[in-house]
Design a protein around this motif. Structure first.
Motif, PDB file in Angstrom:
ATOM      1  N   ARG A  98       0.847  -1.202   0.000  1.00 15.32           N
ATOM      2  CA  ARG A  98       0.000   0.000   0.000  1.00 15.32           C
ATOM      3  C   ARG A  98       0.877   1.244   0.000  1.00 15.32           C
ATOM      4  O   ARG A  98       0.890   2.005   0.976  1.00 15.32           O
ATOM      5  CB  ARG A  98      -0.920  -0.006   1.218  1.00 15.32           C
ATOM      6  CG  ARG A  98      -1.885  -1.187   1.248  1.00 15.32           C
ATOM      7  CD  ARG A  98      -3.012  -0.976   2.237  1.00 15.32           C
ATOM      8  NE  ARG A  98      -2.556  -0.889   3.599  1.00 15.32           N
ATOM      9  CZ  ARG A  98      -3.034  -1.627   4.607  1.00 15.32           C
ATOM     10  NH1 ARG A  98      -3.968  -2.526   4.378  1.00 15.32           N
ATOM     11  NH2 ARG A  98      -2.578  -1.467   5.833  1.00 15.32           N
ATOM     12  N   ALA A 165      -8.733   3.501  -9.240  1.00 13.55           N
ATOM     13  CA  ALA A 165      -9.861   3.566  -8.312  1.00 13.55           C
ATOM     14  C   ALA A 165     -10.866   2.460  -8.589  1.00 13.55           C
ATOM     15  O   ALA A 165     -11.477   1.907  -7.674  1.00 13.55           O
ATOM     16  CB  ALA A 165     -10.540   4.932  -8.406  1.00 13.55           C
ATOM     17  N   ARG A 169      -9.352  -0.017  -5.743  1.00 15.39           N
ATOM     18  CA  ARG A 169     -10.101   0.434  -4.561  1.00 15.39           C
ATOM     19  C   ARG A 169     -11.527  -0.112  -4.564  1.00 15.39           C
ATOM     20  O   ARG A 169     -11.946  -0.780  -3.627  1.00 15.39           O
ATOM     21  CB  ARG A 169     -10.117   1.959  -4.510  1.00 15.39           C
ATOM     22  CG  ARG A 169     -10.755   2.542  -3.239  1.00 15.39           C
ATOM     23  CD  ARG A 169      -9.940   2.187  -2.020  1.00 15.39           C
ATOM     24  NE  ARG A 169     -10.384   2.958  -0.845  1.00 15.39           N
ATOM     25  CZ  ARG A 169     -10.660   2.407   0.326  1.00 15.39           C
ATOM     26  NH1 ARG A 169     -10.564   1.092   0.492  1.00 15.39           N
ATOM     27  NH2 ARG A 169     -11.028   3.155   1.353  1.00 15.39           N
ATOM     28  N   CYS A 292     -10.157   7.609  -1.607  1.00 16.22           N
ATOM     29  CA  CYS A 292      -9.237   6.919  -2.510  1.00 16.22           C
ATOM     30  C   CYS A 292      -8.086   7.851  -2.849  1.00 16.22           C
ATOM     31  O   CYS A 292      -8.291   8.901  -3.468  1.00 16.22           O
ATOM     32  CB  CYS A 292      -9.945   6.464  -3.783  1.00 16.22           C
ATOM     33  SG  CYS A 292      -8.898   5.509  -4.901  1.00 16.22           S
ATOM     34  N   SER A 296      -5.249   4.015  -5.182  1.00 12.57           N
ATOM     35  CA  SER A 296      -4.696   2.907  -4.388  1.00 12.57           C
ATOM     36  C   SER A 296      -3.649   2.143  -5.203  1.00 12.57           C
ATOM     37  O   SER A 296      -3.583   0.909  -5.168  1.00 12.57           O
ATOM     38  CB  SER A 296      -5.814   1.961  -3.924  1.00 12.57           C
ATOM     39  OG  SER A 296      -6.764   2.645  -3.136  1.00 12.57           O
TER      40      SER A 296
END
Length: 349
Positions: A98, A165, A169, A292, A296
């Protein structure tokens, strides 16, 4: 060298900007092209607070000129797309895959530039509106030489944010219904992300009806000029609603558009102090509101992935580049972007 500086009052294109040599773990890149994103303009209008003076730009591609000690994955002459994530690579968040959550990558602007004897900040650890910039090696991702720089530049922000996204995400699944509010540079990439994910109904909403043709080209199955007609298309609401403008009333509309178990994903950037209200009782049917950051994304993986999809004809990049401008025409590029006359304005050096 040339660069675009915002001093807190005005934006200027200067010709005497300086940048230092790359240190260990850094890369100096000669910028070929850079997309003009609304985040750059948000620094100018104060929506995004940032220390000044600052060299703007964060969506660029170019050629590696020099590398610092310990850099082995790129070499002088390589074509690269730049990300904004100057993540450390060693913290718990980076180790979990991440990097957008790495605290070393957020809110720590460096000052590798100099102008008239004073240091100048770097925007988003990138500053692509300069003939040359110095970034952390992790931000430079090698791309095939046959991808036009004007198209490759857009991967580093618009594509990573919009497509990411959807895939990273929201994790849109085959057959899901998707609402995209705002058909600008980010929204168009959300649309093509939904198309790549195999979404069933993809509804684009934009107040400008002239954007319908482009929205449909990128994957929209339906186009509306407001969310008022959404329930006629999808009576129970949508599985995923992406707000790509950054207005609180549109965020509320995204939340209100959700079906059971739906999720609203926030991509637009309102003022830092903005607050949104919603009806709490409507959320108990397993609905979610998701922030977001930067899609991500894992740039070293994702930029290479998207470059490959572009070469296969599955990801649209050339179509995003409505017009290119020499960097000296920054004011015109900014005016066209603000007025919605271009999907993406691209500055060239």
């Amino acid at each position: 060298m040339r660069g675009v500086i915002f001093d807190g009052k005005q934006v200027r294109v200067v010709t005497d900007l300086e940048v230092r040599e790359p240190g260990p773990g850094e890369v100096r890149v000669a910028i070929s092209a850079a997309g003009l994103c609304h985040s750059d303009l948000s620094v100018v209008d104060g929506t995004i607070p940032f220390p000044v003076p600052v060299v703007l730009g964060h969506e660029g591609a170019g050629v590696v000129e020099a590398v610092g000690g310990g850099v082995t994955h790129v070499a002088p002459g390589d074509h690269v797309a730049l990300s904004t994530l100057a993540n450390c690579g060693t913290c718990a968040e980076c180790d979990r895959g991440r990097p957008t959550m790495c605290r070393q990558a957020i809110g720590r602007p460096g000052r590798p530039f100099g102008h008239e004897g004073s240091p100048v900040h770097q925007f988003a650890s990138n500053s692509a509106f300069a003939e040359r910039t110095v970034v952390k090696a992790v931000q430079a991702v090698r791309i095939p030489d046959d991808i036009p720089m004007t198209s490759a530049a857009l991967i580093g922000c618009g594509v990573l944010t919009g497509v990411g996204a959807v895939l990273n995400r929201a994790r849109v699944d085959r057959g899901d219904s998707v609402l995209v509010i705002g058909a600008g540079g980010i929204g168009l990439n959300v649309l093509q992300g939904a198309r790549l994910a195999g979404a069933g109904r993809i509804v684009a909403v934009d107040a400008n009806p002239a954007k319908e043709e482009m929205a449909r080209r990128f994957g929209a199955t339906d186009f509306l000029t407001s969310t008022e007609g959404l329930r006629e298309l999808l009576p129970t609401g949508v599985d995923h609603a992406f707000e790509c403008v950054g207005r609180v009333e549109l965020i509320r509309q995204a939340v209100d558009a959700l079906d059971r178990h739906g999720q609203a994903i926030l991509l637009g950037v309102p003022p830092a102090t903005a607050e949104v209200s919603f009806r709490v009782s409507s959320m108990y049917l397993d609905k979610s509101i998701l922030g977001c950051r930067y899609g991500s994304s894992r740039p070293q993986r994702d930029i290479a992935l998207y470059a490959g999809l572009y070469r296969q004809g599955r990801l649209l990049l050339d179509e995003l580049v409505t017009r290119t401008y020499p960097v000296e025409d920054f004011e015109q590029a900014a005016a066209d972007a603000e007025a919605g006359r271009v999907a993406r304005a691209v500055l060239t050096f």
